[in-house]
Write an enzyme that holds these catalytic residues in place. Structure first.
Site, PDB file in Angstrom:
ATOM      1  N   HIS A  12     -28.952  43.208   9.863  1.00 33.54           N
ATOM      2  CA  HIS A  12     -28.439  41.841   9.706  1.00 33.54           C
ATOM      3  C   HIS A  12     -29.472  41.009   8.946  1.00 33.54           C
ATOM      4  O   HIS A  12     -30.401  40.462   9.540  1.00 33.54           O
ATOM      5  CB  HIS A  12     -28.142  41.274  11.108  1.00 33.54           C
ATOM      6  CG  HIS A  12     -27.423  39.971  11.099  1.00 33.54           C
ATOM      7  ND1 HIS A  12     -27.469  39.090  12.152  1.00 33.54           N
ATOM      8  CD2 HIS A  12     -26.642  39.380  10.171  1.00 33.54           C
ATOM      9  CE1 HIS A  12     -26.742  38.022  11.871  1.00 33.54           C
ATOM     10  NE2 HIS A  12     -26.233  38.179  10.671  1.00 33.54           N
ATOM     11  N   GLU A  39     -32.468  41.474  11.483  1.00 35.03           N
ATOM     12  CA  GLU A  39     -32.158  41.789  12.881  1.00 35.03           C
ATOM     13  C   GLU A  39     -31.528  43.183  12.863  1.00 35.03           C
ATOM     14  O   GLU A  39     -30.510  43.398  12.210  1.00 35.03           O
ATOM     15  CB  GLU A  39     -31.157  40.735  13.399  1.00 35.03           C
ATOM     16  CG  GLU A  39     -30.905  40.778  14.878  1.00 35.03           C
ATOM     17  CD  GLU A  39     -29.927  39.662  15.314  1.00 35.03           C
ATOM     18  OE1 GLU A  39     -29.030  39.275  14.537  1.00 35.03           O
ATOM     19  OE2 GLU A  39     -30.064  39.209  16.460  1.00 35.03           O
ATOM     20  N   ASN A  82     -27.090  34.922  16.506  1.00 38.46           N
ATOM     21  CA  ASN A  82     -25.956  34.001  16.618  1.00 38.46           C
ATOM     22  C   ASN A  82     -25.655  33.607  18.058  1.00 38.46           C
ATOM     23  O   ASN A  82     -25.118  32.531  18.311  1.00 38.46           O
ATOM     24  CB  ASN A  82     -24.726  34.614  15.958  1.00 38.46           C
ATOM     25  CG  ASN A  82     -24.834  34.538  14.449  1.00 38.46           C
ATOM     26  OD1 ASN A  82     -25.441  33.620  13.910  1.00 38.46           O
ATOM     27  ND2 ASN A  82     -24.285  35.522  13.755  1.00 38.46           N
ATOM     28  N   SER A 123     -22.117  40.165  10.757  1.00 38.20           N
ATOM     29  CA  SER A 123     -22.658  39.114  11.626  1.00 38.20           C
ATOM     30  C   SER A 123     -22.098  39.238  13.033  1.00 38.20           C
ATOM     31  O   SER A 123     -22.641  38.644  13.958  1.00 38.20           O
ATOM     32  CB  SER A 123     -22.261  37.736  11.111  1.00 38.20           C
ATOM     33  OG  SER A 123     -22.523  37.594   9.765  1.00 38.20           O
TER      34      SER A 123
HETATM   35  N1  LIG Z   1     -23.093  34.544   4.251  1.00 37.56           N
HETATM   36  C1  LIG Z   1     -23.982  34.587   5.249  1.00 37.56           C
HETATM   37  O1  LIG Z   1     -24.688  33.624   5.518  1.00 37.56           O
HETATM   38  C2  LIG Z   1     -24.146  35.854   6.043  1.00 37.56           C
HETATM   39  C3  LIG Z   1     -25.329  36.032   6.786  1.00 37.56           C
HETATM   40  C4  LIG Z   1     -25.516  37.236   7.464  1.00 37.56           C
HETATM   41  C5  LIG Z   1     -24.526  38.213   7.427  1.00 37.56           C
HETATM   42  N2  LIG Z   1     -23.364  38.006   6.716  1.00 37.56           N
HETATM   43  C6  LIG Z   1     -22.387  39.090   6.679  1.00 37.56           C
HETATM   44  O2  LIG Z   1     -22.498  39.741   5.421  1.00 37.56           O
HETATM   45  C7  LIG Z   1     -21.231  40.276   5.034  1.00 37.56           C
HETATM   46  C8  LIG Z   1     -20.854  39.759   3.662  1.00 37.56           C
HETATM   47  O3  LIG Z   1     -20.818  38.356   3.696  1.00 37.56           O
HETATM   48  P1  LIG Z   1     -20.916  37.465   2.378  1.00 37.56           P
HETATM   49  O4  LIG Z   1     -21.218  36.084   2.825  1.00 37.56           O
HETATM   50  O5  LIG Z   1     -21.786  38.139   1.378  1.00 37.56           O
HETATM   51  O6  LIG Z   1     -19.388  37.538   1.869  1.00 37.56           O
HETATM   52  P2  LIG Z   1     -18.803  37.273   0.400  1.00 37.56           P
HETATM   53  O7  LIG Z   1     -17.399  36.880   0.591  1.00 37.56           O
HETATM   54  O8  LIG Z   1     -19.725  36.393  -0.384  1.00 37.56           O
HETATM   55  O9  LIG Z   1     -18.853  38.730  -0.284  1.00 37.56           O
HETATM   56  C9  LIG Z   1     -18.105  39.820   0.174  1.00 37.56           C
HETATM   57  C10 LIG Z   1     -17.854  40.748  -1.008  1.00 37.56           C
HETATM   58  O10 LIG Z   1     -17.320  41.986  -0.526  1.00 37.56           O
HETATM   59  C11 LIG Z   1     -16.392  42.433  -1.473  1.00 37.56           C
HETATM   60  N3  LIG Z   1     -15.547  43.475  -0.877  1.00 37.56           N
HETATM   61  C12 LIG Z   1     -14.497  43.351  -0.030  1.00 37.56           C
HETATM   62  N4  LIG Z   1     -14.024  44.573   0.301  1.00 37.56           N
HETATM   63  C13 LIG Z   1     -14.794  45.485  -0.352  1.00 37.56           C
HETATM   64  C14 LIG Z   1     -14.824  46.916  -0.423  1.00 37.56           C
HETATM   65  N5  LIG Z   1     -13.960  47.659   0.272  1.00 37.56           N
HETATM   66  N6  LIG Z   1     -15.781  47.507  -1.195  1.00 37.56           N
HETATM   67  C15 LIG Z   1     -16.658  46.768  -1.882  1.00 37.56           C
HETATM   68  N7  LIG Z   1     -16.683  45.419  -1.853  1.00 37.56           N
HETATM   69  C16 LIG Z   1     -15.768  44.781  -1.104  1.00 37.56           C
HETATM   70  C17 LIG Z   1     -15.662  41.170  -1.905  1.00 37.56           C
HETATM   71  O11 LIG Z   1     -14.971  41.376  -3.128  1.00 37.56           O
HETATM   72  C18 LIG Z   1     -16.831  40.193  -2.022  1.00 37.56           C
HETATM   73  O12 LIG Z   1     -17.405  40.204  -3.317  1.00 37.56           O
HETATM   74  C19 LIG Z   1     -20.254  39.894   6.147  1.00 37.56           C
HETATM   75  O13 LIG Z   1     -20.153  40.959   7.048  1.00 37.56           O
HETATM   76  C20 LIG Z   1     -20.932  38.692   6.804  1.00 37.56           C
HETATM   77  O14 LIG Z   1     -20.566  38.550   8.151  1.00 37.56           O
HETATM   78  C21 LIG Z   1     -23.167  36.859   6.012  1.00 37.56           C
END
Ligand SMILES: NC(=O)c1ccc[n+]([C@@H]2O[C@H](COP(=O)([O-])OP(=O)(O)OC[C@H]3O[C@@H](n4cnc5c(N)ncnc54)[C@H](O)[C@@H]3O)[C@@H](O)[C@H]2O)c1
Length: 281
Positions: A139, A151, A189, A118
């Site tokens: 994204h 995105e 964002n 993000s």
């Molecule tokens: N949640 C949202 O609304 C949203 C929206 C757009 C983008 N994002 C982006 O998406 C990404 C993930 O966010 P999320 O909300 O799914 O987070 P989350 O915490 O739900 O999930 C992240 C996962 O990554 C795993 N992880 C950590 N290190 C790892 C590795 N080295 N190899 C494999 N898995 C690993 C964790 O164990 C966890 O299960 C982030 O970069 C976030 O900025 C999130």
């Protein structure tokens, strides 16, 4: 043979991306660091697909085929079979750069490495690899199966060929790709968070109540949800972190986070996920 899409991370976004890719007919390898995280991700996919079965938008057989196309692993080396990788791990620069550098070693050189970050610079992630022309931002929006937009962010070295391939993949996933250059907060964002922040300032300054602020934006601007409620859904800690990225990255005081937002985060009032934010849950 069906192309394999590798998805790194099985959390909120990763399991959504895996689901959408498998539903579009791709074989998927979903990787996380612990089996229990993968199982949780699979359960979320199962639940989401079951909703579509219940609404008769999907047959039970189709649901099973989608699930069968998703292989789970904790072994990063399994990604060597992927034709395309989307990373959706924890938003942490050190974790992501280490991962991109490992993926660069493991996957064949023609494989595109996309990040769902993000806020982290795609240019920086590209620099952690020997193939910055093949590193790009994809994204996805939350919830992934529902939201149409991807995105697409081009780092300074991302090639046009990479962009075209990502656009084509996005369309195959049933989504719409809209592109922008790498810059703090990208477009989504950078436009959304100042609006949320301003709504928090109006509450802080006593301009109106939370119901009035959200109601004005819903009824007056046709937003499906008011900005304070949206902030609660995103997570107030996440909102604060993104505002700090905008503030630090663009160096403009207009992005300073409202003191009320900081105070709520200090109190552990993080929105829906903690049971309390601007509203109680
Ligand atoms: N949640 C949202 O609304 C949203 C929206 C757009 C983008 N994002 C982006 O998406 C990404 C993930 O966010 P999320 O909300 O799914 O987070 P989350 O915490 O739900 O999930 C992240 C996962 O990554 C795993 N992880 C950590 N290190 C790892 C590795 N080295 N190899 C494999 N898995 C690993 C964790 O164990 C966890 O299960 C982030 O970069 C976030 O900025 C999130």
């Amino acid at each position: 043979m069906t192309e394999i899409v590798g998805v790194i991370g099985s959390g909120t976004m990763g399991n959504g991306i895996a689901q959408v890719a498998a539903r579009a007919g791709y074989s998927v390898i979903m990787r996380d660091i612990k089996d229990e995280f993968l199982q949780r991700g699979l359960q979320a996919i199962n639940k989401s697909l079951q909703r579509d079965v219940d609404k008769e938008r999907l047959s039970a057989g189709e649901k099973q085929s989608i699930l069968d196309r998703i292989k789970c692993t904790t072994d990063l080396d399994a990604l060597s079979a992927a034709a395309f990788v989307v990373e959706a791990v924890t938003e942490d620069l050190a974790v992501k750069t280490e991962l991109f550098s490992a993926l660069d070693r493991i996957t064949p050189p023609e494989v595109i490495l996309a990040s769902n970050t993000s806020s982290i610079s795609i240019t920086r992630l590209g620099a952690a690899t020997s193939r910055p022309a093949k590193v790009i931002g994809m994204h996805f929006m939350n919830p992934v199966p529902v939201m149409k937009l991807v995105e697409v962010i081009r780092g300074i070295a991302t090639s046009n060929e990479t962009y075209e391939r990502v656009r084509s993949l996005t369309e195959k996933l049933g989504k719409t790709a809209l592109d922008c250059n790498d810059s703090p907060g990208f477009v989504s964002n950078r436009v959304l968070l100042p609006m949320i922040n301003e709504a928090i300032f109006t509450l802080y300054e006593g301009v109106a109540t939370r119901e009035s602020i959200d109601g004005i934006m819903k009824l007056g601007m046709n937003h499906p949800m008011g900005p304070l409620q949206l902030a609660d859904f995103i997570g107030l800690d996440v909102c604060l972190a993104i505002l700090n990225v905008l503030y630090d990255g663009l160096g403009d005081p207009k992005y300073r986070a409202c003191p009320l937002l900081k105070r709520y985060v200090d109190a552990g009032w993080l929105g829906r996920k903690s049971g309390r934010g601007f509203y109680e849950y």
